[in-house]
Write a protein that holds these residues in place. Structure first.
Motif, PDB file in Angstrom:
ATOM      1  N   MET B 130     -24.871  13.456  53.113  1.00 26.12           N
ATOM      2  CA  MET B 130     -25.311  12.629  51.601  1.00 26.12           C
ATOM      3  C   MET B 130     -24.531  13.169  50.193  1.00 26.12           C
ATOM      4  O   MET B 130     -24.967  11.662  49.733  1.00 26.12           O
ATOM      5  CB  MET B 130     -26.764  12.940  51.335  1.00 26.12           C
ATOM      6  N   GLN B 131     -24.176  13.937  49.926  1.00 25.60           N
ATOM      7  CA  GLN B 131     -23.446  14.044  49.199  1.00 25.60           C
ATOM      8  C   GLN B 131     -22.200  12.858  48.445  1.00 25.60           C
ATOM      9  O   GLN B 131     -21.781  13.319  47.660  1.00 25.60           O
ATOM     10  CB  GLN B 131     -23.065  15.195  48.851  1.00 25.60           C
ATOM     11  N   LYS B 132     -21.907  12.962  49.895  1.00 24.00           N
ATOM     12  CA  LYS B 132     -20.434  12.202  49.467  1.00 24.00           C
ATOM     13  C   LYS B 132     -20.875  10.381  49.149  1.00 24.00           C
ATOM     14  O   LYS B 132     -20.680  10.286  48.328  1.00 24.00           O
ATOM     15  CB  LYS B 132     -19.504  12.258  50.301  1.00 24.00           C
ATOM     16  N   ALA B 133     -22.102  10.607  49.959  1.00 29.06           N
ATOM     17  CA  ALA B 133     -23.012   9.064  49.639  1.00 29.06           C
ATOM     18  C   ALA B 133     -23.022   8.732  47.927  1.00 29.06           C
ATOM     19  O   ALA B 133     -23.308   7.655  47.544  1.00 29.06           O
ATOM     20  CB  ALA B 133     -23.402   8.715  50.641  1.00 29.06           C
ATOM     21  N   ASN B 134     -23.388   9.559  47.797  1.00 26.43           N
ATOM     22  CA  ASN B 134     -24.401   9.951  45.685  1.00 26.43           C
ATOM     23  C   ASN B 134     -25.536   9.677  46.242  1.00 26.43           C
ATOM     24  O   ASN B 134     -25.946   8.673  45.826  1.00 26.43           O
ATOM     25  CB  ASN B 134     -23.543   9.814  45.055  1.00 26.43           C
TER      26      ASN B 134
END
Ligand SMILES: Cc1cc2nc3c(=O)[nH]c(=O)nc-3n(C[C@H](O)[C@H](O)[C@H](O)COP(=O)(O)OP(=O)(O)OC[C@H]3O[C@@H](n4cnc5c(N)ncnc54)[C@H](O)[C@@H]3O)c2cc1C
Ligand SMILES: NC(=O)c1ccc[n+]([C@@H]2O[C@H](COP(=O)([O-])OP(=O)(O)OC[C@H]3O[C@@H](n4cnc5c(N)ncnc54)[C@H](OP(=O)(O)O)[C@@H]3O)[C@@H](O)[C@H]2O)c1
Lengths: 432, 252
Positions: B130-134
């Motif tokens: 989720m962090q990567k996809a922000n």
């Protein structure tokens, strides 16, 4: 142990309550906890859904839809699903439950086990007439699939069987096409029973829904408001928003007494009489007028109340209803909630189903112990004499002989009973 | 115009609270649901129900061992491969018998693992993606029981306390991102988990519909902590601050 009451709040007895939550573990859960009794929303007024000191299988978490054929309108669901949820889900898709009672806050299981009826009995019969399949779980673990064309004897015993043949886990219901949520309605005042019967007969052919409110204070002559409705297509009208009000506490005494009642009834009659013009209504206030008034049953105070609902054949009905209204008015009892309605000329599916051709009267009475019992004894005598019967979904007190006289298929029913199930009602009326 | 359906992953999808959240979400708009549980028959029943409520939704179901880090990692990777996730709800848990946990260390460990470690592993597995996809909301169900240890259920409470600290840390880590981490603290709720309390005559249980409603609302606002129902925020404020000499006399 938990205190459980039914809708009439006549008792608060301790029960061991087990929640059924999923279909597949249910056989083991039930075998391990039997004897017991299925319990839905507890909207039955009397003791049909009670088992004091014993076990109740609460079905309200068994509330999933199983399958839906949008082409044919066949819906399968678990039996804890509320009629309200089916209406809400299916109405926008053009389908409706063919038969619903005066409240939609009941379970599918309860609707089947009491084979409930609605305002359109003369057109569409009872709830059970639209059930295509049932899955019945017996307390020994056996599962019986039945329907009108599959083990019809089991089906006829279970529809209207007040939970005594097993626990119904799921059901397939035939829904009905509908154009929208609106009804074309009319309210017509009647000043005598003759006028009531005239209205009912005249409306039977052209009106799908008929019912009447009757003023129980005026005596044997009868007066009231006859209401009828037909589904109608209305475009672009906003649906009312859901709003509900609760009865915040149990008053220390009944708010319904002879003075409040007379006043209220007269005011209601005269108000509605003047507003009697045809009007378009949403299905919810028309079918379920009390559902937004949560827990209205508390207004009768801590001692609770009875509902007396009987049906008498048409041939004897005129005199019987007159006699009952006379007795009720003389007693000064009764309540605002009083209904008079004719049933259609058809036989129900269930061996113990309530409706029969004729006319049905339903009234609430605050519980005043002996005084109420004496009035009921007089009403019972009239029902017995007229060849009528009392509705099990409402009853908490009828004598056994009246039950046996009113339900001639009882002996046919008994062999289908599940030995691991009994209720306060079954012990009272069948001895076990 | 093609509206992008919300992608919602529910861990412990057969929980009563989770099931009611799912009903609310699909009622709002059709969704792409991934239901994760341990009992295939139950998951399938929940899936069928949701599809009838919302025919335009799509549902996938997965079964796995909730304590196996390898399986958890693999599942999260697989789901993230399909694209960004809008909501992850981590809902599983079970209320152990406190006395049994005191007697039997295996039961104690099992309760700590299921209620404490397992939710953290799931959250950690999804957080990176989720962090990567922000984007997205990561919702974890803790409990008011995690706010202060008490004799009647401190093994469960300590596992929920672990989840609380974990969520705090994760919120800190993701503070600059668009990912919302929402910690739900339900009060006693009427679900299969608490049926024995009801049996003992406890009528103070909140309805599952009401709790689900506050979860869905809190999550859409991206609140850090949601007490459900909201009155528990006040009650727990008092309970947390009650001096020990008073607290120890309470039979709770
Ligand atoms: C305001 C109001 C208006 C009403 N109007 C009408 C009306 O117009 N017409 C009418 O016919 N009735 C009417 N009723 C009565 C009501 O429809 C019935 O009592 C109905 O059966 C209640 O359903 P329930 O889910 O509450 O069942 P409960 O009352 O909990 O149970 C009723 C019976 O069904 C059995 N049962 C429940 N679930 C199952 C299951 N899964 N398997 C086997 N047995 C089961 C129980 O054992 C019990 O015998 C009204 C009631 C109210 C409160
Ligand atoms: N109910 C309350 O009063 C309350 C209060 C505060 C917090 N909570 C929290 O709310 C969450 C949801 O609980 P609920 O009330 O909805 O309870 P629930 O209906 O009993 O659901 C419990 C869920 O946990 C799953 N589960 C239990 N043991 C498991 C295991 N060993 N491995 C995998 N899954 C397991 C269950 O799966 P199966 O269906 O397969 O059994 C089910 O999905 C939990 O985290 C709970 O701690 C609940």
């Amino acid at each position: 142990m938990v205190a459980v009451s039914s809708w009439g709040r006549l008792s608060q007895s301790e029960h061991q309550v087990h929640f059924l939550t999923h279909r597949h573990p249910a056989p083991v859960q039930i075998r391990e906890t039997a004897p017991g009794l299925a319990h839905g929303m507890g909207r039955s007024y009397g003791d049909a859904a009670l088992n004091p000191g014993g076990c109740l299988w609460n079905t309200t978490s068994l509330d999933r839809f199983i399958s839906l054929d949008e082409r044919t309108g066949q819906l399968a669901c678990e039996t804890g699903v509320l009629l309200r949820d089916i209406q809400r889900l299916m109405m926008p898709r053009g389908w409706i439950l063919p038969v619903t009672p005066g409240t939609q806050l009941i379970t599918v299981g309860g609707a089947i086990a009491n084979d409930v009826h609605g305002k359109n009995h003369h057109v569409l019969g009872c709830f059970g007439d639209h059930v295509l399949r049932l899955t019945l779980l017996r307390t020994d673990g056996e599962i019986i699939e039945c329907g009108p064309d599959l083990l019809p004897d089991w089906f006829a015993a279970t529809v209207g069987g007040i939970g005594l043949t097993g626990v119904i886990l799921s059901a397939t219901i035939q829904l009905r096409r509908i154009a929208g949520p609106w009804l074309n309605t009319e309210t017509i005042a009647y000043a005598s029973l003759d006028q009531f019967f005239q209205q009912a007969d005249d409306s039977e052919a052209d009106w799908e829904h008929t019912v009447s409110w009757i003023d129980c204070c005026v005596g044997s002559q009868g007066r009231g408001l006859f209401m009828r409705g037909n589904p109608v297509e209305v475009e672009n009208r906003a649906e009312p928003r859901d709003r509900s009000f609760g009865m915040p506490f149990v008053p220390p005494f009944s708010l319904v007494n002879r003075w409040s009642l007379r006043l209220f009834n007269a005011a209601y009659f005269n108000l509605k009489k003047r507003k009697a013009a045809p009007r378009i209504m949403h299905y919810q206030p028309f079918f379920y007028p009390l559902d937004n008034l949560l827990e209205w049953n508390r207004m009768y105070g801590p001692k609770g109340f009875f509902q007396y609902q009987c049906v008498v054949p048409r041939e004897t009905g005129d005199d019987a209803i007159q006699a009952m209204l006379g007795d009720i008015a003389r007693s000064g009892e009764g309540s605002f909630l009083a209904v008079l309605k004719t049933f259609g000329n058809r036989q129900p599916v269930g061996m113990l189903s309530f409706p029969q051709p004729g006319v049905t009267l339903a009234l609430d009475f605050s519980n005043k112990a002996m005084q109420t019992a004496q009035l009921f004894a007089r009403l019972d005598a009239i029902v017995r004499e007229a060849g009528g019967r009392i509705y099990l979904a409402k009853d908490a007190r009828m004598p056994r002989d009246l039950f046996e006289a009113g339900y001639p298929r009882l002996n046919e029913f008994l062999p289908y009973r599940d030995r691991g199930i009994s209720s306060a009602m079954s012990r009272r009326l069948m001895g076990f | 115009m093609l509206i992008q359906k919300k992608r919602i992953v529910i861990i412990g999808a057969t929980s009563a609270i989770a099931e009611h959240c799912a009903r609310l979400w699909v009622n709002q708009s059709p969704a792409d649901l991934v239901l994760v549980g341990r009992d295939t028959a139950k998951i399938e029943q929940v899936a069928a129900d949701l599809l009838i409520r919302s025919p335009e939704s799509a549902v996938q179901s997965h079964r796995l061992d909730f304590t196996d880090p390898v399986q958890i990692r693999r599942l999260a990777d697989e789901i993230a491969d399909y694209g960004a996730i809008d909501i992850v709800l981590i809902a599983h848990g079970s209320l152990p018998d406190q006395a049994a946990c005191q007697q039997d260390l295996a039961a104690c460990r099992e309760a700590l693992t299921l209620n404490g470690i397992s939710p953290v592993l799931f959250a950690e597995a999804f957080a990176g993606h989720m962090q990567k996809a922000n984007t997205g909301a990561l919702i974890i169900i803790g409990s008011v029981a995690g706010d202060r240890g008490r004799k009647s259920n401190y093994v469960y409470g300590s596992a929920k306390g672990l989840v609380t600290r974990y969520a705090q840390g994760l919120q800190h880590r993701l503070a600059d991102s668009n990912v919302k981490v929402v910690l739900i603290k339900p009060g006693p709720t009427d679900t299969p988990m608490t049926r024995h309390l009801k049996q003992q005559g406890d009528n103070g249980l909140a309805s599952v519909e009401k709790v689900a409603k506050s979860i869905v609302k809190g999550a859409s606002r991206g609140q850090l902590v949601v007490y459900a129902p909201v009155k528990w925020a006040w009650i727990m404020m008092v309970v947390r601050h009650l001096p020990y000499f008073l607290f120890k006399r309470l039979n709770v």
